[in-house]
Design a protein around this motif. Structure first.
Motif, PDB file in Angstrom:
ATOM      1  N   ASP A   1     -58.989 -29.689  45.822  1.00 39.00           N
ATOM      2  CA  ASP A   1     -59.373 -28.691  46.889  1.00 39.00           C
ATOM      3  C   ASP A   1     -58.822 -27.375  46.798  1.00 39.00           C
ATOM      4  OD1 ASP A   1     -60.735 -30.583  48.515  1.00 39.00           O
ATOM      5  OD2 ASP A   1     -59.221 -31.353  49.705  1.00 39.00           O
ATOM      6  N   ARG A   2     -57.598 -27.362  46.405  1.00 40.53           N
ATOM      7  CA  ARG A   2     -56.828 -26.005  46.298  1.00 40.53           C
ATOM      8  C   ARG A   2     -57.567 -25.195  45.220  1.00 40.53           C
ATOM      9  NH1 ARG A   2     -52.803 -23.553  43.529  1.00 40.53           N
ATOM     10  NH2 ARG A   2     -52.597 -25.085  41.968  1.00 40.53           N
ATOM     11  N   THR A   3     -58.087 -25.467  44.043  1.00 37.25           N
ATOM     12  CA  THR A   3     -58.772 -24.822  43.069  1.00 37.25           C
ATOM     13  C   THR A   3     -60.208 -24.705  43.247  1.00 37.25           C
ATOM     14  OG1 THR A   3     -58.637 -26.307  41.592  1.00 37.25           O
ATOM     15  CG2 THR A   3     -56.739 -25.041  41.495  1.00 37.25           C
ATOM     16  N   GLY A   4     -60.820 -25.947  43.736  1.00 36.40           N
ATOM     17  CA  GLY A   4     -62.329 -25.923  43.819  1.00 36.40           C
ATOM     18  C   GLY A   4     -62.770 -26.523  42.309  1.00 36.40           C
TER      19      GLY A   4
ATOM     20  N   LYS B   1     -68.732 -22.514  51.259  1.00 37.82           N
ATOM     21  CA  LYS B   1     -67.253 -22.362  51.080  1.00 37.82           C
ATOM     22  C   LYS B   1     -67.010 -23.135  49.777  1.00 37.82           C
ATOM     23  CE  LYS B   1     -63.197 -23.989  53.397  1.00 37.82           C
ATOM     24  NZ  LYS B   1     -62.705 -24.534  54.670  1.00 37.82           N
ATOM     25  N   ARG B   2     -67.332 -24.088  49.314  1.00 35.23           N
ATOM     26  CA  ARG B   2     -67.084 -24.743  48.195  1.00 35.23           C
ATOM     27  C   ARG B   2     -67.318 -23.975  47.053  1.00 35.23           C
ATOM     28  NH1 ARG B   2     -66.993 -30.774  48.181  1.00 35.23           N
ATOM     29  NH2 ARG B   2     -66.980 -31.559  50.101  1.00 35.23           N
TER      30      ARG B   2
ATOM     31  N   ARG C   1     -65.059 -20.858  46.617  1.00 41.08           N
ATOM     32  CA  ARG C   1     -63.491 -21.293  46.253  1.00 41.08           C
ATOM     33  C   ARG C   1     -63.819 -21.745  44.575  1.00 41.08           C
ATOM     34  NH1 ARG C   1     -62.848 -25.602  49.017  1.00 41.08           N
ATOM     35  NH2 ARG C   1     -61.736 -24.591  50.725  1.00 41.08           N
ATOM     36  N   THR C   2     -64.723 -22.266  44.162  1.00 39.92           N
ATOM     37  CA  THR C   2     -64.794 -22.835  42.720  1.00 39.92           C
ATOM     38  C   THR C   2     -65.266 -21.294  41.941  1.00 39.92           C
ATOM     39  OG1 THR C   2     -65.550 -24.800  43.383  1.00 39.92           O
ATOM     40  CG2 THR C   2     -66.029 -24.084  41.071  1.00 39.92           C
TER      41      THR C   2
ATOM     42  N   ALA D   1     -64.303 -18.184  42.863  1.00 38.75           N
ATOM     43  CA  ALA D   1     -63.026 -17.610  42.811  1.00 38.75           C
ATOM     44  C   ALA D   1     -62.135 -17.751  41.689  1.00 38.75           C
ATOM     45  CB  ALA D   1     -62.675 -17.459  44.024  1.00 38.75           C
ATOM     46  N   THR D   2     -62.163 -19.207  41.729  1.00 36.86           N
ATOM     47  CA  THR D   2     -61.190 -19.869  40.723  1.00 36.86           C
ATOM     48  C   THR D   2     -61.583 -19.571  38.981  1.00 36.86           C
ATOM     49  OG1 THR D   2     -60.215 -21.503  42.002  1.00 36.86           O
ATOM     50  CG2 THR D   2     -59.723 -22.044  39.768  1.00 36.86           C
TER      51      THR D   2
END
Length: 529
Positions: free
Chosen positions: A65-68, A115-116, A119-120, A122-123
């Motif tokens: 969850d934190r990093t996607g 949202k998912r 996040r992914t 961005a990582t």
């Protein structure tokens, strides 16, 4: 003694049953006149929707969850502690397109999907990569985002590597996400547009140039590696000694993306081998079997390129082989690119023939009673390449059973060969469910029945959908879920349930403008019986 639960519906998978429908694509099952009436399409849809919901559960369970970022694999009970601590660019791309498929099939809402993906992506933008080429390394820790230098399961050294194949699938996921969700488009496109696939392209190899397997940006002292700079990065890297020389293999997705972006010339489409040319000597006799075919000339980017349109004989069909004989080599790319419609005289002939060959191998040639052979987890442990040896260009190829039953076919004037194996010669065949999902478009009834049989006859289905592989004689099951394999399943189900959404997001623009005309003019040497 072999388990022989199932041998029906071969006819339904015949070449004429290829399904090339307009959107929305839902498999339409056509039975023989003597068979009971097929189930209504709504029942088929409901089954597929159930598969999609369960498969998505396994995909979701792999995500940190934190990093996607998704783990490479997770245990069959979907417990977070059973997740692997490594991931790859392919896994990340698969998670992005699976998220879109989940949204488009109603499994998650638009806000959750957005949202998912945000996040992914961005990582991914923060991952260490090879900056001159924009290419990503092959292995990362999904929890920390760190590039791996030590393999977590063994402690062995990892030599960080840029893979043309894996970066191609990450770029596919980024392209699809950008088209599917405007809120992430700018960041996804910025990452993808920085990825230069021309850095793998060696114009000097073959008629139209070929791509290397990848490169290292450090010198690890391996004399087989080739030092060079194909895209003017300003610094040398160390390339694999091999190129991807076979055409009908999954690295072609990276080739398509490079052509679409103008990073690789169009002639490269014709630069790899359908089969090696037929000759009067034994130059290519290390491959599977003597080819049939003829030379044709095509125009690409204003240049004429000569191509040997070869095929191999398999059970009376002429088939353009993959490298090893596996399903995902042939059919992962058309999850995103409508090859069989753009190339009606090439892929449109070969894809259904290839599926038919896999079906006949499983049901007739070996009497396994099940079919679908592709790289997967080995039910006995580890990961292994499975396939139909005779559908591969490589001589040893990928075999379908644990015993590695191979057939060295005779080649007149070059080798004597040996008698073809009988069904009794084959041992514990290993079937992977993702292969049936890849075949769903081309042999819908056979694919649906094969999946139902696997689920009924083995402990092959869990909370995350089908487990990764089944050894059909011993009944041994690999009770893990793999990001790559579940990603292929989700893409196939997205297309089937959401009107070919995977293709519709990926193909507009460069692929249609630069790659489609190349497919339209080609004529394969493939043909039915």
């Amino acid at each position: 003694m072999k388990i022989q639960f199932r041998r029906s519906l071969l006819a339904a998978a015949a070449v004429g049953a290829v399904l090339v429908s307009s959107s929305p694509y839902v498999p339409t099952l056509a039975a023989e006149d003597s068979a009971p009436a097929p189930a209504p399409a709504t029942d088929t849809t409901a089954v597929l929707e159930g598969y999609a919901a369960d498969t998505w559960a396994s995909v979701d369970a792999m995500v940190v969850d934190r990093t996607g970022l998704p783990a490479d694999n997770v245990g069959g009970r979907l417990k977070p502690g059973s997740r692997s601590t490594f991931t790859s660019p392919t896994n990340i791309g698969a998670y992005l397109w699976s998220t879109v498929a989940a949204r488009d099939t109603g499994l998650i809402g638009a806000k959750d999907a957005r949202k998912r993906m945000a996040r992914t992506i961005a990582t991914v933008g923060k991952l260490e990569k090879h900056e001159p080429s924009g290419q990503f390394y092959n292995w990362y820790d999904p929890r920390t985002r760190e590039k791996l230098r030590v393999w977590p399961e063994s402690g062995d050294e990892v030599q960080p590597f840029m893979s043309s194949v894996d970066n191609g699938w990450l770029a596919t996921g980024l392209l699809l996400a950008a088209r599917a969700e405007p809120a992430v488009a700018d960041e996804a496109d910025a990452i993808r547009e920085d990825m230069d696939f021309g850095c793998y392209y060696n114009e000097a190899e073959g008629q139209g140039g070929q791509i290397r397997g990848g490169f290292w940006d450090e010198d690890f002292g391996d004399p087989v590696r080739v030092k060079g700079d194909y895209c003017g990065m300003g610094e040398d890297v160390w390339y694999t000694g091999h190129h991807y020389g076979a055409f009908n293999t999954e690295p072609r997705m990276a080739s398509y993306l490079g052509i679409a972006e103008g990073q690789i010339p169009q002639k490269h489409y014709y630069g790899t081998f359908r089969t090696f040319p037929a000759t009067d000597n034994c130059d290519w006799a290390w491959t599977e079997a003597p080819p049939t075919g003829e030379w044709r000339t095509y125009t690409a980017g204003g240049e004429d390129v000569d191509v040997f349109e070869g095929a191999l004989d398999y059970r009376g069909m002429k088939v353009v082989p993959t490298w090893g004989g596996s399903m995902f080599e042939a059919l992962m790319v058309p999850l995103f690119v409508p090859e069989e419609t753009w190339g009606a005289r090439s892929w449109g002939v070969n894809h259904p023939l290839y599926v038919q060959g896999q079906i006949e191998h499983g049901l007739e040639e070996t009497d396994y009673g099940y079919w679908g052979f592709s790289p997967s987890n080995n039910p006995a442990g580890g990961y292994r390449e499975y396939g139909v040896d005779a559908l591969g260009l490589d001589g040893p190829g990928y075999t379908s059973d644990q015993e590695r039953t191979d057939w060295e076919q005779p080649w007149e004037g070059c080798r004597d060969g040996e008698p073809a194996p009988t069904a009794a010669d084959y041992g514990d065949g290993v079937v992977t469910p993702h292969a049936s999902f890849l075949a769903l478009r081309y042999a819908p009834e056979a694919a649906m029945e094969n999946l139902a049989n696997l689920r009924e006859d083995f402990d092959a289905y869990g909370p995350g959908g089908f487990y990764d592989a089944v050894a059909v004689e011993s009944g041994q099951v690999s009770k893990r879920y793999l990001s790559l394999d579940q990603g292929m399943v989700m893409a196939a189900l997205g297309n089937a349930l959401a009107g070919d959404d995977m293709r519709d997001y990926v193909t507009p623009g460069g692929l249609t403008e630069q790659v489609k005309p190349l497919m339209e003019q080609e004529v394969f040497g493939a043909s039915p019986r």
